[in-house]
Design a protein around this motif. Structure first.
Motif, PDB file in Angstrom:
ATOM      1  N   LEU A  95       0.823  -1.208   0.000  1.00 45.52           N
ATOM      2  CA  LEU A  95       0.000   0.000   0.000  1.00 45.52           C
ATOM      3  C   LEU A  95       0.859   1.261   0.000  1.00 45.52           C
ATOM      4  O   LEU A  95       0.555   2.221  -0.718  1.00 45.52           O
ATOM      5  N   VAL A  96       1.945   1.248   0.772  1.00 44.88           N
ATOM      6  CA  VAL A  96       2.852   2.400   0.779  1.00 44.88           C
ATOM      7  C   VAL A  96       3.476   2.567  -0.603  1.00 44.88           C
ATOM      8  O   VAL A  96       3.511   3.679  -1.145  1.00 44.88           O
ATOM      9  N   GLN A  97       3.937   1.483  -1.208  1.00 38.63           N
ATOM     10  CA  GLN A  97       4.553   1.572  -2.527  1.00 38.63           C
ATOM     11  C   GLN A  97       3.536   2.041  -3.570  1.00 38.63           C
ATOM     12  O   GLN A  97       3.859   2.850  -4.439  1.00 38.63           O
ATOM     13  N   PRO A 119      -1.530  -3.964  18.272  1.00 38.09           N
ATOM     14  CA  PRO A 119      -0.654  -4.548  17.245  1.00 38.09           C
ATOM     15  C   PRO A 119      -0.650  -3.736  15.944  1.00 38.09           C
ATOM     16  O   PRO A 119       0.393  -3.561  15.319  1.00 38.09           O
ATOM     17  N   ALA A 120      -1.796  -3.232  15.550  1.00 33.31           N
ATOM     18  CA  ALA A 120      -1.873  -2.413  14.327  1.00 33.31           C
ATOM     19  C   ALA A 120      -1.077  -1.124  14.508  1.00 33.31           C
ATOM     20  O   ALA A 120      -0.310  -0.726  13.617  1.00 33.31           O
ATOM     21  N   ARG A 121      -1.226  -0.467  15.660  1.00 33.12           N
ATOM     22  CA  ARG A 121      -0.485   0.778  15.892  1.00 33.12           C
ATOM     23  C   ARG A 121       1.024   0.536  15.863  1.00 33.12           C
ATOM     24  O   ARG A 121       1.780   1.329  15.302  1.00 33.12           O
ATOM     25  N   ARG A 122       1.466  -0.580  16.442  1.00 33.11           N
ATOM     26  CA  ARG A 122       2.899  -0.917  16.410  1.00 33.11           C
ATOM     27  C   ARG A 122       3.370  -1.159  14.984  1.00 33.11           C
ATOM     28  O   ARG A 122       4.451  -0.725  14.592  1.00 33.11           O
ATOM     29  N   SER A 126       6.139   1.057  12.939  1.00 31.47           N
ATOM     30  CA  SER A 126       7.351   0.438  12.396  1.00 31.47           C
ATOM     31  C   SER A 126       7.568   0.790  10.931  1.00 31.47           C
ATOM     32  O   SER A 126       8.676   0.667  10.417  1.00 31.47           O
ATOM     33  N   PHE A 127       6.527   1.252  10.262  1.00 36.26           N
ATOM     34  CA  PHE A 127       6.610   1.690   8.868  1.00 36.26           C
ATOM     35  C   PHE A 127       6.727   3.208   8.749  1.00 36.26           C
ATOM     36  O   PHE A 127       6.553   3.763   7.672  1.00 36.26           O
ATOM     37  N   ALA A 157      10.612  -0.285   5.281  1.00 36.18           N
ATOM     38  CA  ALA A 157      10.370  -0.197   6.713  1.00 36.18           C
ATOM     39  C   ALA A 157       9.700  -1.493   7.116  1.00 36.18           C
ATOM     40  O   ALA A 157       9.360  -2.320   6.282  1.00 36.18           O
ATOM     41  N   GLY A 158       9.421  -1.589   8.383  1.00 32.13           N
ATOM     42  CA  GLY A 158       8.697  -2.757   8.874  1.00 32.13           C
ATOM     43  C   GLY A 158       9.554  -3.954   9.097  1.00 32.13           C
ATOM     44  O   GLY A 158      10.654  -4.122   8.736  1.00 32.13           O
TER      45      GLY A 158
END
Length: 158
Positions: A95-97, A119-122, A126-127, A157-158
């Motif tokens: 999605l970022v790409q 977990p989603a916020r983490r 991380s991205f 990232a990630g």
């Protein structure tokens, strides 16, 4: 695993979408739940992708165009059968790409403040996503966290 655009027609996709919406229902009052339903995900300003692991649906996510330079991540979900197998990271990277490819300079999202969404916020942090003020049509809400990331041509990232 393969990521491909989806028209939200297959029974597997519709079932996972229903599971997604049902799991969000108890997390916040209706006015604080912003996940798109089937009609919302089929709008012209939204692109919806599924992650397939062979014949098995592994997850989905969407991008909603807000302006010519700003998009929002919508409705990311990993199928229970594929949790902790890298699906969410793979999809978020995609999605970022895609946002970079489309020329957006900013990518944002809304998620919940509850432990259910930790977990989603983490993952988003991380991205490179950082907390921000409400964007688009959102308003301050104690049940929502808003995050954004400036896009500079790098999806890593990630």
């Amino acid at each position: 695993m393969e990521i491909r655009i989806d028209k939200l027609e297959s029974p597997a996709v519709l079932a996972l979408l229903r599971e997604h919406l049902d799991s969000l229902a108890p997390t916040a009052p209706a006015e604080s739940r912003h996940a798109l339903d089937l009609e919302g995900l089929r709008r012209a300003d939204v692109t919806f992708w599924c992650v397939w692991d062979g014949e098995a649906l592994a997850g989905f996510g969407a991008l909603k165009q807000l302006t010519g330079s700003h998009a929002e991540i919508k409705s990311m979900r990993t199928a229970t059968s594929h949790v902790r197998r890298g699906v969410a990271s793979m999809l978020l990277r995609h999605l970022v790409q895609e946002a970079i490819t489309r020329g957006y300079s900013r990518l944002s999202l809304e998620t919940g403040t509850m432990a259910f969404f930790e977990p989603a916020r983490r993952l988003y942090a991380s991205f490179g996503f950082e907390p921000c003020a409400p964007f688009g049509s959102y308003k301050r809400d104690p049940n929502s966290v808003y995050m954004t990331r400036k896009l500079d041509g790098r999806a890593s990232a990630g």
